[in-house]
Design an enzyme around this catalytic site. Structure first.
Site, PDB file in Angstrom:
ATOM      1  N   THR A  80      13.550  50.885  21.538  1.00 44.97           N
ATOM      2  CA  THR A  80      12.373  50.445  20.764  1.00 44.97           C
ATOM      3  C   THR A  80      11.192  51.359  21.047  1.00 44.97           C
ATOM      4  O   THR A  80      10.465  51.764  20.133  1.00 44.97           O
ATOM      5  CB  THR A  80      12.002  48.987  21.129  1.00 44.97           C
ATOM      6  OG1 THR A  80      13.147  48.167  20.907  1.00 44.97           O
ATOM      7  CG2 THR A  80      10.838  48.489  20.303  1.00 44.97           C
ATOM      8  N   TRP A 126      11.775  54.697  19.400  1.00 48.76           N
ATOM      9  CA  TRP A 126      11.598  54.631  17.944  1.00 48.76           C
ATOM     10  C   TRP A 126      10.144  54.968  17.575  1.00 48.76           C
ATOM     11  O   TRP A 126       9.873  55.586  16.558  1.00 48.76           O
ATOM     12  CB  TRP A 126      11.947  53.224  17.445  1.00 48.76           C
ATOM     13  CG  TRP A 126      11.735  53.035  15.961  1.00 48.76           C
ATOM     14  CD1 TRP A 126      12.641  53.270  14.974  1.00 48.76           C
ATOM     15  CD2 TRP A 126      10.553  52.569  15.309  1.00 48.76           C
ATOM     16  NE1 TRP A 126      12.100  52.982  13.751  1.00 48.76           N
ATOM     17  CE2 TRP A 126      10.805  52.553  13.918  1.00 48.76           C
ATOM     18  CE3 TRP A 126       9.293  52.165  15.747  1.00 48.76           C
ATOM     19  CZ2 TRP A 126       9.870  52.149  12.988  1.00 48.76           C
ATOM     20  CZ3 TRP A 126       8.343  51.764  14.812  1.00 48.76           C
ATOM     21  CH2 TRP A 126       8.648  51.747  13.454  1.00 48.76           C
ATOM     22  N   HIS A 127       9.222  54.558  18.454  1.00 47.73           N
ATOM     23  CA  HIS A 127       7.807  54.757  18.146  1.00 47.73           C
ATOM     24  C   HIS A 127       7.374  56.210  18.236  1.00 47.73           C
ATOM     25  O   HIS A 127       6.377  56.594  17.636  1.00 47.73           O
ATOM     26  CB  HIS A 127       6.938  53.903  19.071  1.00 47.73           C
ATOM     27  CG  HIS A 127       6.904  52.471  18.670  1.00 47.73           C
ATOM     28  ND1 HIS A 127       7.876  51.577  19.036  1.00 47.73           N
ATOM     29  CD2 HIS A 127       6.034  51.767  17.906  1.00 47.73           C
ATOM     30  CE1 HIS A 127       7.604  50.392  18.531  1.00 47.73           C
ATOM     31  NE2 HIS A 127       6.491  50.473  17.836  1.00 47.73           N
ATOM     32  N   GLY A 128       8.095  57.011  19.003  1.00 50.59           N
ATOM     33  CA  GLY A 128       7.704  58.407  19.087  1.00 50.59           C
ATOM     34  C   GLY A 128       8.552  59.159  20.084  1.00 50.59           C
ATOM     35  O   GLY A 128       9.102  58.580  21.014  1.00 50.59           O
ATOM     36  N   PHE A 134       5.298  57.176  12.557  1.00 46.56           N
ATOM     37  CA  PHE A 134       6.412  56.640  13.348  1.00 46.56           C
ATOM     38  C   PHE A 134       7.682  56.565  12.512  1.00 46.56           C
ATOM     39  O   PHE A 134       7.663  56.585  11.331  1.00 46.56           O
ATOM     40  CB  PHE A 134       6.069  55.257  13.890  1.00 46.56           C
ATOM     41  CG  PHE A 134       4.965  55.289  14.901  1.00 46.56           C
ATOM     42  CD1 PHE A 134       4.716  56.436  15.639  1.00 46.56           C
ATOM     43  CD2 PHE A 134       4.183  54.194  15.116  1.00 46.56           C
ATOM     44  CE1 PHE A 134       3.715  56.478  16.571  1.00 46.56           C
ATOM     45  CE2 PHE A 134       3.167  54.223  16.053  1.00 46.56           C
ATOM     46  CZ  PHE A 134       2.931  55.369  16.767  1.00 46.56           C
TER      47      PHE A 134
END
Lengths: 393, 474
Positions: free
Chosen positions: B316, B319-321, B474
Site C-alpha cells: 500500500t 503504491w503511493h510512490g 500516484f
C-alpha cells in the site's frame, strides 16, 4: 412526484458556470494587465500538431482562460480584501499595509550568502576590468531603496530586514574586488527622511528622495572626475505636483486597495524642455524624441487618469542618448541604470555634454564590448540596493 | 485537467453537461467516453494511447479468460493480465527507483532517463486489474462492448485520482441508469462541497505545509514543525477527500452511484479504524485482491497473519510512490496494525475515548511526516523537533506568522474534519421529508449557500497560484 425545489440548486449551479463561459466568450480579450504589469495570454486558435501533442497548447489555453477570465481584476481585488479581512500579515505573501498611514511595507528580506553576493561583485569586477583595458573609469553606485529603509510599522515578532546587511556586505566584497563603489546612502544619511524620500505605495523614491540622491551622486562624481559641478538646488528649481491619482507599484500588486495620498511631483528647471537633444538609441541611429515624450508624460494626461511611476517620469529605454546644449563638463558619461535613475536622468544629464543611459534588461548586446565602443569618459552603474544582480530584476 | 481549475469549471463542465443532457440516451455513453478521453488527453495527450492499449489488453484478456474452461489456463491468463498491467505501471512508476537501487551495486551504472508518470496510471491500472480478476473469479461477466469497458476505466470523474471504482459497482449503471433531479441536486451539492474542501481548505493548508517542509532541519522549531504537520495532515485529507467528493458528485449528476471513499478518518480511535475510513476504495482493493488471496486472517499460524498484513501495508505504501519513505510509511502502518491486532486494541478499549483520539492523531501525523519528507534523515529530524528532542527552539517568528495568518483556516478545517456538518445535513434532510415548507426553505438556503460558495471558490481559483492535486501523480 418530482419536487420542483430540487431543481433550484442544480439550475443555479449550471447558470453560474454557463454564464461564466458565455461571458468569457463574449468579452473582448485584454492585451495587458495594468495591475499585474504583464501581457495577458491571447487565444491561440491554430495550434500546431506539435503544440497539441506536447501538451504546450493545453497549458497555453489554461493560462488564457485564467488570464482573460471575466472581471479578473475584480476577483483579484476582492481576494486582497478577503486577505485583509482575515488579518493576513503579508498580503499576496508580499506586503504589509498600515491602514492608518497608507504605507505599504515589504516582507523582510533574508540575508544573502557571500556566494550570492560575490557573484554580483565578480560581474562588476569583470566589467570594471574590461573598461580599464580602455582606460575608462568605472564606479558602482547603490541607491537607497524603499524596501531597505522604509521598514515601519514592522510586526514586532518579525525579524529585521536584511537589506542593509546585504548592501553593506556587497560593498565590502566589491571593494575587495578592487572596484570603485559608492554606497549613496552614506552620502545622504545626514539629511535622510523615509517619509519624504519614498512613496508610500510604490517601490521607488519620490522626487524629493531622488533629488537628494542626484545631489549626492554629482558630489561624489566631482571627486572622481576632477570636476566642481554644482548640483541644482531643490529650492531653486520649479517644483509642482499633479492632481492625478497615483498607481504605486506595490499598490497595484494589491489591486489598488490601499488608500493613500501619494502624489507625483516634479522638480525641474524651466530650461529642461529645450536644453537637450534626445536620441532613442544612439546619435548615429538618428531617432530623436521630444523631451515631453520621454520625461513627464503624465503632465499631459487628464487629471482623471491614474498614473504610474513610468508615466510620471520615464519609461525604461534600452538606450537613451542625451546631448546637452548647456553643459558644465564636456565629458561623455554612460549610466547603466534601473528605474530608480529615471526620475533624475535629465538632472544628471544637465551637467554633461553627453549622457548615455543603458538599461541591461532591454539591451541585447555584449555590455563590455559595447561600452568600449562608445568611448565614454566615465561609466557609472547605478542600481537600487535591492538589485543584487548585474541583470536587474 | 483538474476539477479545481477555471477551465474545467467554466468551460469543460458546462459544455459536457449541455451536450450530454440534450443528447438522446443511446449516445450518452459515447459522449461521456469522448469527454473522458478529451479530459485525459488535455494534460498529457500522448498517454491516451497508453491508456487505450491498457484497456484493449484487459478487454481482450477478460473475454478470453471468460471463454476458457481449463482452470490452469485461466490462471495462466490471469497471471498474464496481472504481469502485463503491473509491467506498464512498473515501467512508468517504479523502474527509476529500482534502477537507482541496482546502480548502487553495479560497477557500470545502468543509464536510465526518467519517464514522466502518466496521470492517474495507478488508479486506472488497479481498476482494470480488479475487472479482470473479478471476471476470473466469475464475480462478473466479461464486458463484450469495448466502449462500455472503456467508459468504466476512463470515466472522467474518477479517472485521475479515484476513487478506485469496482466494475461490479457500475456495470449495471453503464448499461442503464437514471439521472433524477435528486441526483442532480445531491451531485451538485457534493461537487461544490468537494471543490470547497480542495480550494478553500486544502490549498491554504498546502501553502503552510510547503513553507514548513521547505525549511531545513536546522531552521525548524518545535512549534513550526507541529503547525507544518497539522497543516499537511489537513491538506492531504481535504485534498483527497475533496477530490473524491467531486468525483462522487459529478458521477451522481450523470447518474452513477460510486462508493464512499472517506468517512471522517480523523475521528478514528485506532489505526485499524483509521484505515476503514481513509481511502476506503484502495484499502478494500488491497484487502480483496492481495490480503485475501494471501490467506487473510484465515491462516494456519498466527505469524502468517502478521506476514500478510505487513506485505499488504508495505505494498500500500509502495503504491503511493516509488521511494523508500513511502514503503516505510506503509510498513509503519503494517507494524501498527499487527500490534493492534496482537495487543493494543485490547488496551485501547480500556482507555478513555479522548485519549484514543490523541493516540491515533499522533500516530497518523508521524506517519505523514514520512509520507511528506523527501528522505529519512529529514523525517527523523522533523519528528525529533516535534517532540523537543533536538536543539530547536520552541518557536520563532515563522511559528507566530503561520499561526496568526492561518488560525481561521485551521479552525475551519478541524471543524469540517469532524462529522458535524454531516449530522446537520442528515437532520435537515430528515426534517425536509416531513415538512414541505421546511423542504422549500432548505432548498432555497442551500441554493444561496452553495451558489455563494461557488463564487467564493471562483475568487480563490482566479487568484490561485498553488493548485496541484497531491494524489495526481500516484
Amino acid at each position: 412526484m418530482r419536487k420542483i425545489q430540487m431543481y433550484l440548486l442544480p439550475i443555479t449551479f449550471f447558470c453560474i458556470i454557463f454564464a461564466g463561459f458565455v461571458v468569457h466568450v463574449l468579452t473582448v480579450d485584454r492585451p495587458q494587465s495594468e495591475m499585474e504589469n504583464r501581457p495577458l495570454e491571447s487565444a491561440n486558435l491554430s495550434p500546431s500538431p506539435q503544440e497539441i501533442f506536447s501538451g504546450a497548447w493545453s497549458k497555453q489555453v489554461e493560462t488564457y482562460i485564467s488570464d482573460q477570465f471575466p472581471a479578473r481584476d475584480t476577483w483579484m481585488r476582492n481576494y486582497v480584501y478577503f486577505q485583509r479581512a482575515m488579518g493576513k500579515t503579508y498580503l499576496n505573501d508580499k506586503y504589509a499595509v498600515d491602514d492608518k498611514s497608507g504605507w505599504i511595507i515589504s516582507k523582510p528580506a533574508e540575508a544573502k550568502s557571500d556566494k550570492e553576493l560575490a557573484s554580483f561583485a565578480s560581474d562588476l569586477q569583470k566589467l570594471s576590468e574590461g573598461l580599464a583595458e580602455k582606460n575608462i573609469p568605472f564606479t558602482f553606485y547603490s541607491l537607497p531603496a524603499k524596501a531597505t529603509y522604509s521598514r515601519e510599522p514592522n510586526p514586532s515578532y518579525m525579524p529585521d530586514d536584511a537589506g542593509i546587511v546585504n548592501n553593506v556586505r556587497l560593498h565590502e566584497l566589491i571593494t575587495a574586488a578592487g572596484v570603485d563603489n559608492v554606497r549613496l546612502f552614506d552620502e545622504m544619511k545626514n539629511d535622510f527622511s523615509v517619509e519624504r524620500n519614498f512613496f508610500k505605495t510604490d517601490h521607488h523614491w519620490t522626487i524629493r528622495g531622488a533629488f537628494s540622491g542626484y545631489q549626492a551622486l554629482i558630489k561624489t562624481m566631482n571627486a572622481r572626475l576632477g570636476e566642481s559641478i554644482e548640483p541644482i538646488s531643490y529650492e531653486e528649481a520649479n517644483t509642482y505636483c499633479l492632481q492625478n491619482k497615483f498607481a504605486g507599484s506595490w499598490n497595484k500588486i494589491l489591486y489598488m486597495t490601499v488608500n493613500n495620498h501619494d502624489q507625483i511631483c516634479y522638480n525641474e528647471p524651466v530650461s529642461f524642455p529645450t536644453q537637450f537633444t534626445i536620441y532613442d538609441g544612439t546619435i548615429e541611429g538618428g531617432v530623436t524624441a521630444p523631451y515631453d515624450a520621454v520625461y513627464g508624460r503624465a503632465k499631459k494626461m487628464s487629471p482623471d487618469t491614474v498614473v504610474t511611476y513610468a508615466d510620471a517620469y520615464s519609461r525604461d529605454f534600452a538606450e537613451l542618448t542625451i546631448v546637452n546644449n548647456h553643459y558644465d563638463s564636456d565629458n561623455h558619461v554612460v549610466v547603466i541604470k534601473d528605474s530608480y535613475f529615471n526620475s533624475i536622468q535629465f538632472h544628471v544629464a544637465s551637467h554633461f555634454k553627453k549622457l548615455t543611459i543603458l538599461d541591461l534588461r532591454y539591451l541585447d548586446k555584449d555590455v563590455i564590448s559595447y561600452l568600449q565602443s562608445l568611448h565614454p569618459d566615465y561609466v557609472v552603474l547605478a542600481y537600487n540596493d535591492r538589485n543584487l544582480k548585474l541583470m536587474p530584476e | 485537467m483538474v476539477f479545481s481549475s477555471l477551465i474545467f469549471l467554466y468551460v469543460f463542465l458546462p459544455l459536457v453537461l449541455i451536450v450530454y443532457f440534450i443528447s438522446p440516451k443511446m449516445l450518452r455513453n459515447t459522449i461521456l467516453l469522448l469527454a473522458s478521453l478529451f479530459f485525459y488527453a488535455w494534460g498529457e495527450p500522448k498517454y491516451v494511447l497508453l491508456m487505450l492499449v491498457s484497456i484493449l489488453l484487459n478487454y481482450i484478456l477478460g473475454i478470453i479468460i471468460e471463454n476458457t474452461v481449463s482452470q490452469s489456463k485461466r490462471k495462466a491468463l490471469l497471471w498474464l493480465v496481472i504481469v502485463s498491467n503491473l509491467a506498464i505501471l512498473g515501467y512508468y512508476k517504479y523502474a527509476g527507483f529500482f534502477v537507482d537501487i541496482l546502480n548502487n551495486y553495479l560497477d557500470k551504472p545502468i543509464e536510465w532517463e526518467a519517464v514522466p508518470l502518466p496521470i492517474g496510471i495507478s488508479f486506472y491500472t488497479f481498476q482494470a486489474l480488479s475487472y479482470v480478476i473479478d471476471v476470473y473469479r466469475k464475480d462478473v461477466k466479461a464486458q463484450r462492448n469495448f466502449l462500455d469497458l472503456s467508459l468504466f476505466i476512463t470515466l472522467f470523474p474518477q479517472l485521475v485520482a479515484g476513487p478506485i471504482v469496482r466494475y461490479q459497482t457500475v456495470a449495471e449503471q453503464i448499461k442503464k441508469r437514471l439521472s433524477t433531479t435528486e441526483d442532480w441536486m445531491i451531485g451538485t451539492r457534493r461537487f461544490v462541497q468537494g471543490l470547497a474542501k480542495k480550494v478553500l481548505i486544502a490549498n491554504p493548508m498546502g501553502e503552510v505545509a510547503d513553507q514548513v517542509f521547505s525549511l531545513s532541519g536546522g531552521d525548524l522549531t518545535t512549534g513550526t514543525a507541529w503547525i507544518g504537520i497539522l497543516a499537511y495532515s489537513l491538506q492531504i485529507y481535504f485534498d483527497f477527500s475533496g477530490y473524491s467528493d467531486m468525483a462522487i458528485g459529478l458521477a451522481r449528476i450523470f447518474g452513477f452511484h460510486f462508493e464512499e471513499n472517506f468517512n471522517y478518518p480523523y475521528i478514528a480511535q485506532s489505526v485499524t479504524d483509521f484505515w476503514r475510513r481513509w481511502h476506503i476504495s484502495l484499502s478494500s482493493w488491497f484487502r480483496d485482491y492481495v490480503y485475501f488471496p494471501l490467506g487473510g486472517s484465515r491462516v494456519s499460524h498466527e505469524w502468517k497473519l502478521y506476514r500478510n498484513l505487513l506485505i499488504v501495508w508495505t505494498l500500500t505504501g509502495f503504491w503511493h510512490g516509488a521511494s523508500w519513505t513511502f514503503m516505510a510509511w506503509g510498513f509503519y502502518y503494517g507494524i501498527l496494525i499487527c500490534l493492534e491486532k496482537w495487543v493494543i486494541l485490547k488496551w485501547l478499549e480500556r482507555i478513555p475515548r479522548f485519549v484514543r483520539h490523541i493516540y491515533i492523531l499522533i500516530i497518523v501525523m508521524i506517519g505523514w511526516v514520512f509520507f511528506r519528507a523527501n528522505d529519512f534523515t529529514y523525517a527523523f529530524t522533523f519528528i525529533k523537533t516535534m517532540f523537543g528532542l533536538s536543539d530547536a527552539a520552541l518557536y520563532n517568528y515563522e511559528t507566530i506568522l503561520l499561526a496568526k495568518d492561518y488560525a481561521l483556516y485551521f479552525v475551519v478545517a478541524i471543524i469540517f474534519a469532524m462529522p458535524i456538518y454531516r449530522l446537520y445535513q442528515t437532520w435537515s434532510e430528515q426534517k425536509a421529508t416531513a415538512s414541505l415548507s421546511f423542504d422549500w426553505s432548505l432548498r432555497l438556503v442551500q441554493t444561496i449557500y452553495y451558489g455563494a460558495l461557488l463564487l467564493f471558490i471562483t475568487m480563490f481559483l482566479v487568484n490561485a497560484t498553488h493548485n496541484p492535486f497531491i494524489y495526481f501523480r500516484f
